[in-house]
Structure formats: C-alpha cells, structure tokens
Design a protein around this motif. Sequence first.
Motif, PDB file in Angstrom:
ATOM      1  N   SER A 269       0.860  -1.176   0.000  1.00 39.91           N
ATOM      2  CA  SER A 269       0.000   0.000   0.000  1.00 39.91           C
ATOM      3  C   SER A 269       0.902   1.235   0.000  1.00 39.91           C
ATOM      4  O   SER A 269       1.881   1.268   0.739  1.00 39.91           O
ATOM      5  CB  SER A 269      -0.864  -0.014   1.253  1.00 39.91           C
ATOM      6  N   THR A 270       0.661   2.228  -0.844  1.00 39.11           N
ATOM      7  CA  THR A 270      -0.494   2.457  -1.685  1.00 39.11           C
ATOM      8  C   THR A 270      -0.097   2.403  -3.150  1.00 39.11           C
ATOM      9  O   THR A 270       0.999   2.850  -3.505  1.00 39.11           O
ATOM     10  CB  THR A 270      -1.063   3.854  -1.397  1.00 39.11           C
ATOM     11  N   SER A 271      -0.984   1.932  -4.017  1.00 42.11           N
ATOM     12  CA  SER A 271      -0.723   1.926  -5.447  1.00 42.11           C
ATOM     13  C   SER A 271      -1.295   3.188  -6.069  1.00 42.11           C
ATOM     14  O   SER A 271      -2.364   3.643  -5.671  1.00 42.11           O
ATOM     15  CB  SER A 271      -1.393   0.718  -6.092  1.00 42.11           C
ATOM     16  N   HIS A 272      -0.569   3.711  -7.032  1.00 39.21           N
ATOM     17  CA  HIS A 272      -1.073   4.890  -7.740  1.00 39.21           C
ATOM     18  C   HIS A 272      -1.605   4.445  -9.101  1.00 39.21           C
ATOM     19  O   HIS A 272      -0.889   3.778  -9.855  1.00 39.21           O
ATOM     20  CB  HIS A 272       0.045   5.920  -7.909  1.00 39.21           C
ATOM     21  N   PRO A 273      -2.831   4.831  -9.439  1.00 38.28           N
ATOM     22  CA  PRO A 273      -3.429   4.375 -10.701  1.00 38.28           C
ATOM     23  C   PRO A 273      -2.587   4.684 -11.936  1.00 38.28           C
ATOM     24  O   PRO A 273      -2.609   3.932 -12.904  1.00 38.28           O
ATOM     25  CB  PRO A 273      -4.758   5.139 -10.762  1.00 38.28           C
ATOM     26  N   LYS A 274      -1.813   5.754 -11.892  1.00 36.74           N
ATOM     27  CA  LYS A 274      -1.028   6.059 -13.105  1.00 36.74           C
ATOM     28  C   LYS A 274       0.174   5.124 -13.229  1.00 36.74           C
ATOM     29  O   LYS A 274       0.719   4.968 -14.302  1.00 36.74           O
ATOM     30  CB  LYS A 274      -0.593   7.528 -13.105  1.00 36.74           C
ATOM     31  N   ASP A 275       0.612   4.533 -12.135  1.00 36.67           N
ATOM     32  CA  ASP A 275       1.864   3.775 -12.142  1.00 36.67           C
ATOM     33  C   ASP A 275       1.711   2.269 -12.051  1.00 36.67           C
ATOM     34  O   ASP A 275       2.678   1.549 -12.302  1.00 36.67           O
ATOM     35  CB  ASP A 275       2.748   4.219 -10.958  1.00 36.67           C
ATOM     36  N   ILE A 276       0.571   1.764 -11.640  1.00 35.50           N
ATOM     37  CA  ILE A 276       0.476   0.311 -11.433  1.00 35.50           C
ATOM     38  C   ILE A 276       0.560  -0.389 -12.798  1.00 35.50           C
ATOM     39  O   ILE A 276      -0.178  -0.055 -13.716  1.00 35.50           O
ATOM     40  CB  ILE A 276      -0.766  -0.093 -10.611  1.00 35.50           C
ATOM     41  N   THR A 277       1.509  -1.311 -12.909  1.00 37.75           N
ATOM     42  CA  THR A 277       1.784  -1.924 -14.217  1.00 37.75           C
ATOM     43  C   THR A 277       1.198  -3.331 -14.298  1.00 37.75           C
ATOM     44  O   THR A 277       0.944  -3.980 -13.280  1.00 37.75           O
ATOM     45  CB  THR A 277       3.305  -2.067 -14.442  1.00 37.75           C
ATOM     46  N   ASP A 278       1.049  -3.809 -15.547  1.00 41.72           N
ATOM     47  CA  ASP A 278       0.625  -5.194 -15.740  1.00 41.72           C
ATOM     48  C   ASP A 278       1.680  -6.146 -15.176  1.00 41.72           C
ATOM     49  O   ASP A 278       1.356  -7.227 -14.708  1.00 41.72           O
ATOM     50  CB  ASP A 278       0.405  -5.487 -17.228  1.00 41.72           C
ATOM     51  N   GLU A 279       2.946  -5.729 -15.200  1.00 45.01           N
ATOM     52  CA  GLU A 279       4.005  -6.580 -14.643  1.00 45.01           C
ATOM     53  C   GLU A 279       3.725  -6.867 -13.160  1.00 45.01           C
ATOM     54  O   GLU A 279       3.893  -7.998 -12.698  1.00 45.01           O
ATOM     55  CB  GLU A 279       5.374  -5.886 -14.811  1.00 45.01           C
ATOM     56  N   VAL A 280       3.270  -5.835 -12.426  1.00 47.72           N
ATOM     57  CA  VAL A 280       2.904  -6.043 -11.016  1.00 47.72           C
ATOM     58  C   VAL A 280       1.734  -7.025 -10.927  1.00 47.72           C
ATOM     59  O   VAL A 280       1.741  -7.961 -10.111  1.00 47.72           O
ATOM     60  CB  VAL A 280       2.553  -4.696 -10.334  1.00 47.72           C
ATOM     61  N   LEU A 281       0.741  -6.848 -11.788  1.00 44.75           N
ATOM     62  CA  LEU A 281      -0.448  -7.707 -11.729  1.00 44.75           C
ATOM     63  C   LEU A 281      -0.078  -9.161 -12.052  1.00 44.75           C
ATOM     64  O   LEU A 281      -0.555 -10.093 -11.396  1.00 44.75           O
ATOM     65  CB  LEU A 281      -1.526  -7.197 -12.685  1.00 44.75           C
ATOM     66  N   TYR A 282       0.798  -9.372 -13.039  1.00 41.66           N
ATOM     67  CA  TYR A 282       1.204 -10.744 -13.385  1.00 41.66           C
ATOM     68  C   TYR A 282       2.057 -11.359 -12.275  1.00 41.66           C
ATOM     69  O   TYR A 282       1.972 -12.563 -12.008  1.00 41.66           O
ATOM     70  CB  TYR A 282       1.942 -10.769 -14.728  1.00 41.66           C
TER      71      TYR A 282
END
Length: 477
Positions: A269-282
């Motif tokens: 915490s905290t994630s910023h909507p402009k910066d959260i990447t698909d790499e993080v999600l994968y």
Amino acid sequence: MYDDNVTLLGLKKEIDETKQGQVLYYDQENNGLRKFYIESYGCAMNFSDSEIVASILAGEGYGPTKDMEQADLILVNTCSIREKAEDTVRNRLRVFNSLKTKKPDMLIGVLGCMAERLKAKLLEQEKLVDIVVGPDAYRDLPNLISKADDGEKGINVLLSREETYADISPLRLDSNGIVGFISIMRGCDNMCSFCVVPFTRGRERSRDAYSIVAEAQDLYNRGFRDVTLLGQNVDSYKWTSPDEAEHVNFAQLLERVALVHPDLRIRFSTSHPKDITDEVLYTMAKYENICKYIHLPVQSGNSRILELMNRTYDREWYMERVTSIYRILPDCAISSDMIAGFCTETEDEHQDTISMIKFARYSMSYMFFYSERPGTLAAKKLVDDIPEEIKKRRLQEIVDTQVKMSLEVNLLDIGKVFKVLIEGDSRRSDQEFKGRNSQNKMINFPKKDGLKAGEYTWVKVTDATSGSLRGEIVTQP
Ligand code: SAH
Ligand code: SF4
Ligand code: F3S
C-alpha cells in the motif's frame, strides 16, 4: 489505515527473547531506564516510523511505557493530511502539557508531518513543546533530547534525499507478532494539488532491496506471517545498487519478498493508478502468497476534477486499470480513497465518483471531504468554494453507496472457501477467531482445538455484512 484515530504502541509483552531482534518490555521494573511514551496518528508510514523511533531510543537506553504519567519523554508522531488530524494532535498536546506542569523535567516532543509543516512555529504556538523533529531527522533525536535536557529547544526538520533508515531494525511494540509493516520507500514526488505529503515527507527515495528482503526474512523467522510493504506510491519503487549493476522495480521487489517463504503473506500500500503496471499484476498472479488485494485510490471519478487534482490520469485510464486487474486477477479485491467536494466540483461531477464505486466494485474505501491544506497547489491556485454542508452531504452519499457496494460484494462470498490467517480472538468472543483472507476481508469463525493465532486455516463463508464475513472452519478443498 488513514483514519485520524490514536493508537498507542501498546502493552504487549510478547517480543520473544529467544528470537532475533531487540528485546524490550514495557514498564520493566526498576531497571533505571528513562521511559518514553509514544502516540502515533495518520497513515501506516507514521506508525512504522514510530517503530524506528522506538528502536533509536532503545539504543540510547530508553525503555517504553504505555503510561504517560510514568514517562520522562512524551512523543507524538503527527499527521497533517487534514485539518482535523492536526486539531486532534493539538488537543493531545494540551493533555501532555498539563502533565508537564506537574512534572517539569518531563520532555515533550512532536514528530512527523506536523513537525515538518509547522517547524519552529510549533515551538512558538505550543509553549511546552521541547523537541520538534521532522520525518527524516529521527537519528538526531538523542542529540535533540540532550539539548532539551540542557534547557534549549531541540529542533531538526531537515528533509533528506537519501535517508531511508534501511539499517534500523524497527522495534515492533504494538504488534500481535503476526502482522507487520515494512517501509520500502519514503517521500512522494507526485504533486496532487490537495496533498500536503510532498511538503512534509520530501522527495521520493527507495530503500535498498536487500535490506527489505532481510527485514521480511527476519519477521518471518520471528513468527510473522503477513507483511505489508509501505510507500506513498509503491509502484514507483526503483532501487539501483551502489555499483549501478542492479536495478529493482516494484514488481521485482514483490517477487523477491514473495520468495522469502510461501507461508509469508505479502501485501502492499499504496498503489497509484497512473503507475500500477501489468508486470505487477502478473507477479501477483504468479505467487499465491502475494495477496489479491489492491488499494487503488481514485480520489474522484470525474476527469476534470482529476486534472484539477493533478492526479495525471483520467476516468477512462482508471477504468482501464480496474478492468485489467479483474482480467488478470479475477479474485482480486480493490479498495479506494475518495474526496468529496473538491474545488469547483459540480453535482454531475460528484455523481461520477458515485458511479465509479459501482464500476470498480470496491470492497471498501476511505472517504473524506476536502480539507484545504496551506501551501498546497490547490490552496494557492484554486478556490475552496464548496460549502461545508454540501461537502458533507456529498460525502454521505459516497459513504452510503460504498456501504451498499461492500455488502453486495461480500454477499457474493457466501458459500466460498478461503484460506485465512488466524490473527487472534474475534472482537466479540474468545470462542471465536478472527482472521483475514487474501482479499483483506476480516472473517470471524468459531474456534477449533489445535489451531492458534499465526496459523492458516480454511474457512467457508456462511454470512456477510458490509464490514466483515462470518464462517466456519472446513477441511482444505
Ligand atoms: N499516497 C496515497 C495517499 C496518501 S494520503 C495516494 O496517492 O493515494 C491518504 C488519503 O487522504 C488520500 O488518498 C486522500 O484521499 C486523502 N487526502 C489527502 N489530502 C486530503 C485533503 N487535503 N483533504 C481531504 N482528504 C485528503
Ligand atoms: Fe499525496 Fe498524491 Fe503523493 Fe499520494 S501520490 S502522497 S495523494 S501527493
Ligand atoms: Fe499524515 Fe504524513 Fe501520513 S500527513 S497521512 S502522517 S505521510
């Protein structure tokens, strides 16, 4: 995490002497230690900083106490995020000051964001404050205390571009020994127009990746099973080794921490909507122990207001990120922060925030009405023109919508089976455990012999409210 409530570094005497880390008990008898008492306000980063401060003081021979009347040194780690947060601290200072009039040798110190924002003004406004220390100057505390002992005022509010306290092992006084926090970065380089944090916390800097992994490993060895990596904007974590051979981004850091042990749950915490990447999600998808929960504050659902807030994304961008999260992580929960009644917000624009709650299906949110902070871009350039009663009415509409949404998403959990980390007895009964699932939802369920706090169990959800779930232990599916 962001409420303006007080939390004490509490009474627990649970730091195990046989394990690594510092051993310090509250209120040890007659050991000749000077005693400090510390109260923390604001965000998780502040609570985490208090543990660093406690560690620095322990190194100076100070022992912690939870009884302020016993203290030689009272510290308050403060928050400036909204006016109310500062008002709360001023009220507490009045209480401490009345103690000091009875015990003049006692020192009172203000730490954290209010110290940084008000600097020497705090010493003038609050006559009985002896020490003022900004968030990057805690190593100087021993020196400031000795100055104050000599009757001088001790103040250090220098911000740093390097300080991450990487080498300091925080003293986890208020912990249940299961859930812990690790600061991975400090400061913030975003300039959201409403926000005081870049002024109080300084420039963004990332902590040495190896020291973070080592701290996670140490927590695991000491029995912790759930760690949250903390930063104002974790997705912009970026560490380069001193020889510049190694670069670590947030997704890579997550992976390194996840590899510490499969039984150690990782949150952030905290994630910023402009910066959260698909790499993080994968990366989240790849590791079962990285919790399927993202705190993704939207602030407003309206693109014009987001631009005025200088959030650097618009409604469509945010909706795309939410869609990607649910595509890559179908069982992920998302939560948010929202501000009602920002400068010039119309009723239609407010409705865009309401509709965003429904689109993003937040499991929960922290919701505020706008509070102008001196020195921020919004305070300089925009007019705080929404009357308080309208701000409050809009906030209430946001809260009502969120409560309905939380209930709706929680009801869908009935019948599902979750892996739950037992955190202790439930609030209502010692016949029941409480624990969270990967999605960060609290579940209460009847105890079963042989299980204890710090262990995982499987729980089938049988009932839900907007705030929590109820269930019963089942065998692993
Ligand atoms: N770094 C985090 C937020 C930290 S502050 C982020 O970017 O999301 C926590 C929350 O306090 C913010 O998300 C925002 O919703 C709220 N907040 C910050 N400044 C505020 C202000 N001036 N008035 C009302 N709420 C504010
Ligand atoms: Fe404040 Fe924006 Fe930084 Fe969050 S990202 S701390 S809201 S300036
Ligand atoms: Fe408050 Fe400072 Fe955190 S202003 S929210 S304590 S960074």
